[in-house]
Design a protein around this motif. Sequence first.
Motif: not given
Length: 534
Positions: A69, A232, A238
């Motif tokens: 991420y 997510w 997200s």
Amino acid sequence: MSQYLIGIIASVLCFIAVGNYAGRKVKHLDDYYVAGRNAPTLLIVGTLVASFLSTNAFMGETGFAYEGYAFLMLVLVAVNSSGYVVGALFFGRYVRRSQALTIPEFFGKRFASRRVQAAAGLTTLIGLAAYLVAVTQGAALLVSEIGGLPYWQSLLLVWAGYSLFTLYSGSRGVVLTDTLMFLLFTAAAFLGAWFLLDATGGLERTVSELARFEQRPGILAWHGLVGENAYWGSPASSLGWALVLGLAWGTVVAVSPWQTSRYLMARNEQVVLRSACFSALILMLLYVVLMLMGAAINLVNPAIENPEKAVIWAAMNLMPDWLGVLLITGIMSAALSSCSTFLSLIGFSVTNDLVKLDLDEARMLRLSRRVMLASGLVSLAIAFIRPSAIMWITYFAGTLFASSWGPVAFMSVWSRRITAPAAFWGIVAGFLGNILASFLRKLGLVDLPVYLDPLIIGGLASLACILLISRHTRVSEAERRFLAGLHRTPEAERDFAAVSRTLLVPRLMMLGGVLLAAWLIQSYAIPFNLALAP
């Protein structure tokens, strides 16, 4: 004893020496609480960034990038870094004009109410105590990992390290040590990222390989990993998370006690504004470096069991000894800087905001140090209960201030209608609303969508209370006078030459933002899309 532990101990001894040197100059409460209100731009930038970054950034969030991420975190940071500029312009400089010793005292002065000051002081105590415990534990886990010490010994070492210079020197020592720590961990982050990216083939090759990385597909996509085994299920959810948390942490940066209290130490309002602009740009640059570093580690070892240890693993296994020592010492410095800030603010709030005693300055100084020691011992005791995740605990503790303080803070400067009862119940409602929603979600009793995050529920509860109660109560004459005084620019701040120099800083910040965006397009966006092209 490992070389990493030696580096940490050496740096801690250096910070203790600097803190004790600064402590000898503490003669008055202003010195202890707000560093004599004479800090220049460099020191304010140093303490703003250092008190914001901690093990959460270097371990929790960089581990989050390792999980997949990286650029989602950059979306969040791009939003929350704007909180520096918004906070300084619309809250921080007015707080400095109040000549308060703490942010809760500002609220007490603004609303001519000890009850409002006590409510703000209590939320400071609870929120920062949770944050202090989490960061202390993160630092202790780091020492335990690299030094081979039992957790309890590491915890005592970390606690003693930041307590020794904070108790004696107060804010005068904290602002100096924070700046030294800021310079150390910034240099360590940039050097560590440069070496790691060089080891993985350079930035463009690293981006290309991660774009096709099968073990974590989408690791460098703007939305991060999505799907069944991700946090997510879709890019939209997200992105919603990043924007909501970005706005929340932008509010935290703008009004939280460990950020806005730094402006109380500034030499003048020009320093406040310049520091905010520089801090926003530096924070963005540091996160770009850290997130790229976290993602790149996957190319060397994609099987690190605990993602929060990814950077530690890289420092100990991939980098030259000197750089590994520097990076780990930098991470520890980031933790110690946050801990010293939180501990000092907890002690200040207990002494100045929750308990009001009629003592001379010498006795108040002694009492402040004793209260700070007692607060530190309580935090140490709580810290023996290990957290499940550094990142999520600090996110919860930090957003308490966005909910409980956000509406009250901005309205305290810009609303003529907000009243003391409304401010009090706004703080209480925002605080309790956030906590209640968080616990209900934690227990699995409610499933809240991202647009109803607990911090939003708390913030809406706070705002609703303020608007409702203000309609049925009246603003006192003392409140009107104080608000009018806040909006009178002091003569000392009317220096045209100083204002002209300050106006150059946001232009530099915007130029830096444009150059950073161009660099990301050239080094990330283009290689990423070329790697995915059929």
